[in-house]
Design a protein around this motif. Sequence first.
Motif, short mmCIF file in Angstrom:
data_model
loop_
_atom_site.label_atom_id
_atom_site.label_comp_id
_atom_site.label_asym_id
_atom_site.label_seq_id
_atom_site.Cartn_x
_atom_site.Cartn_y
_atom_site.Cartn_z
N ALA A 24 4.31 -23.77 -19.02
CA ALA A 24 5.28 -22.75 -19.39
C ALA A 24 6.69 -23.27 -19.17
N SER A 25 7.57 -22.88 -20.06
CA SER A 25 8.99 -23.25 -19.93
C SER A 25 9.85 -22.09 -20.40
N GLY A 26 11.09 -22.13 -20.01
CA GLY A 26 12.02 -21.09 -20.43
C GLY A 26 12.18 -19.97 -19.40
N ARG A 27 11.19 -19.78 -18.57
CA ARG A 27 11.25 -18.83 -17.47
C ARG A 27 10.07 -19.11 -16.55
N THR A 28 10.16 -18.63 -15.34
CA THR A 28 9.05 -18.78 -14.41
C THR A 28 8.11 -17.59 -14.54
N PHE A 29 6.81 -17.85 -14.36
CA PHE A 29 5.81 -16.78 -14.42
C PHE A 29 5.11 -16.61 -13.08
N SER A 30 5.76 -17.03 -12.00
CA SER A 30 5.13 -16.96 -10.69
C SER A 30 4.89 -15.53 -10.23
N ASN A 31 5.54 -14.56 -10.83
CA ASN A 31 5.33 -13.16 -10.48
C ASN A 31 4.53 -12.41 -11.55
N ASN A 32 3.88 -13.14 -12.43
CA ASN A 32 3.20 -12.53 -13.56
C ASN A 32 1.75 -12.98 -13.67
N ALA A 33 0.91 -12.07 -14.13
CA ALA A 33 -0.46 -12.45 -14.44
C ALA A 33 -0.46 -13.39 -15.65
N MET A 34 -1.45 -14.25 -15.68
CA MET A 34 -1.64 -15.13 -16.83
C MET A 34 -3.11 -15.13 -17.21
N GLY A 35 -3.38 -15.49 -18.45
CA GLY A 35 -4.76 -15.45 -18.89
C GLY A 35 -5.05 -16.45 -19.98
N TRP A 36 -6.33 -16.67 -20.20
CA TRP A 36 -6.83 -17.47 -21.32
C TRP A 36 -7.63 -16.55 -22.23
N PHE A 37 -7.32 -16.63 -23.49
CA PHE A 37 -8.05 -15.91 -24.53
C PHE A 37 -8.66 -16.92 -25.48
N ARG A 38 -9.62 -16.48 -26.27
CA ARG A 38 -10.18 -17.35 -27.30
C ARG A 38 -10.50 -16.53 -28.54
N GLN A 39 -10.47 -17.23 -29.66
CA GLN A 39 -10.80 -16.59 -30.93
C GLN A 39 -11.63 -17.54 -31.77
N ALA A 40 -12.85 -17.11 -32.04
CA ALA A 40 -13.74 -17.87 -32.90
C ALA A 40 -13.57 -17.38 -34.34
N PRO A 41 -13.91 -18.20 -35.32
CA PRO A 41 -13.76 -17.79 -36.73
C PRO A 41 -14.48 -16.47 -37.01
N GLY A 42 -13.76 -15.53 -37.62
CA GLY A 42 -14.35 -14.26 -37.98
C GLY A 42 -14.52 -13.28 -36.84
N LYS A 43 -14.02 -13.65 -35.68
CA LYS A 43 -14.17 -12.76 -34.52
C LYS A 43 -12.82 -12.35 -33.97
N ARG A 45 -9.94 -11.82 -31.09
CA ARG A 45 -9.50 -12.59 -29.93
C ARG A 45 -9.95 -11.86 -28.67
N GLU A 46 -10.57 -12.61 -27.76
CA GLU A 46 -11.08 -11.99 -26.54
C GLU A 46 -10.55 -12.67 -25.30
N LEU A 47 -10.42 -11.87 -24.26
CA LEU A 47 -10.03 -12.43 -22.96
C LEU A 47 -11.19 -13.25 -22.40
N VAL A 48 -10.88 -14.43 -21.92
CA VAL A 48 -11.87 -15.28 -21.28
C VAL A 48 -11.73 -15.19 -19.76
N ALA A 49 -10.50 -15.30 -19.28
CA ALA A 49 -10.24 -15.28 -17.84
C ALA A 49 -8.80 -14.87 -17.59
N ALA A 50 -8.58 -14.25 -16.45
CA ALA A 50 -7.24 -13.84 -16.06
C ALA A 50 -7.03 -14.14 -14.59
N ILE A 51 -5.77 -14.34 -14.23
CA ILE A 51 -5.44 -14.64 -12.84
C ILE A 51 -4.16 -13.90 -12.47
N SER A 104 -3.35 -8.05 -15.36
CA SER A 104 -3.83 -7.39 -16.57
C SER A 104 -5.07 -8.08 -17.09
N THR A 105 -6.03 -7.28 -17.55
CA THR A 105 -7.19 -7.81 -18.26
C THR A 105 -7.24 -7.26 -19.68
N SER A 106 -6.13 -6.72 -20.12
CA SER A 106 -6.04 -6.17 -21.48
C SER A 106 -5.18 -7.07 -22.34
#
Length: 123
Positions: A24-43, A45-51, A104-106
């Motif tokens: 990440a650049s441009g600002r710090t996210f140390s006070n923010n949740a972060m997550g990984w999402f994924r999107q398969a063809p035709g599906k 986008r879904e949350l995979v993991a959050a921290i 957030s998990t949304s």
Amino acid sequence: QVQLVESGGGLVQAGGSLRLSCAASGRTFSNNAMGWFRQAPGKERELVAAIAWNAGTTFHIDSVKGRFTISRDNAKNTLYLQMNRLKPEDTAVYYCAASLGMWSTSRNGYHYWGQGTQVTVSS
């Protein structure tokens, strides 16, 4: 300008491992949740993991529990996803995202998005 840049995707055989990074650049996210999402063809986008902002709380969807691990290094403003024992059904574009809140998990709870990195798992 805020940027999230993913790296580490690629082609791997089933059973293999990959480690995704999101710088990440441009600002710090140390006070923010972060997550990984994924999107398969035709599906959708879904949350995979959050921290949570302090890494005290993590969430992984059932299909990746025990195989994927989300982590973060706030000093480096970087998010990670360690993916082990990959399966063909894990094939998707993986996106890093940052929330404006501490947890957030949304999908709607995430405001900043990376451009995505392709993960392809061959059988």
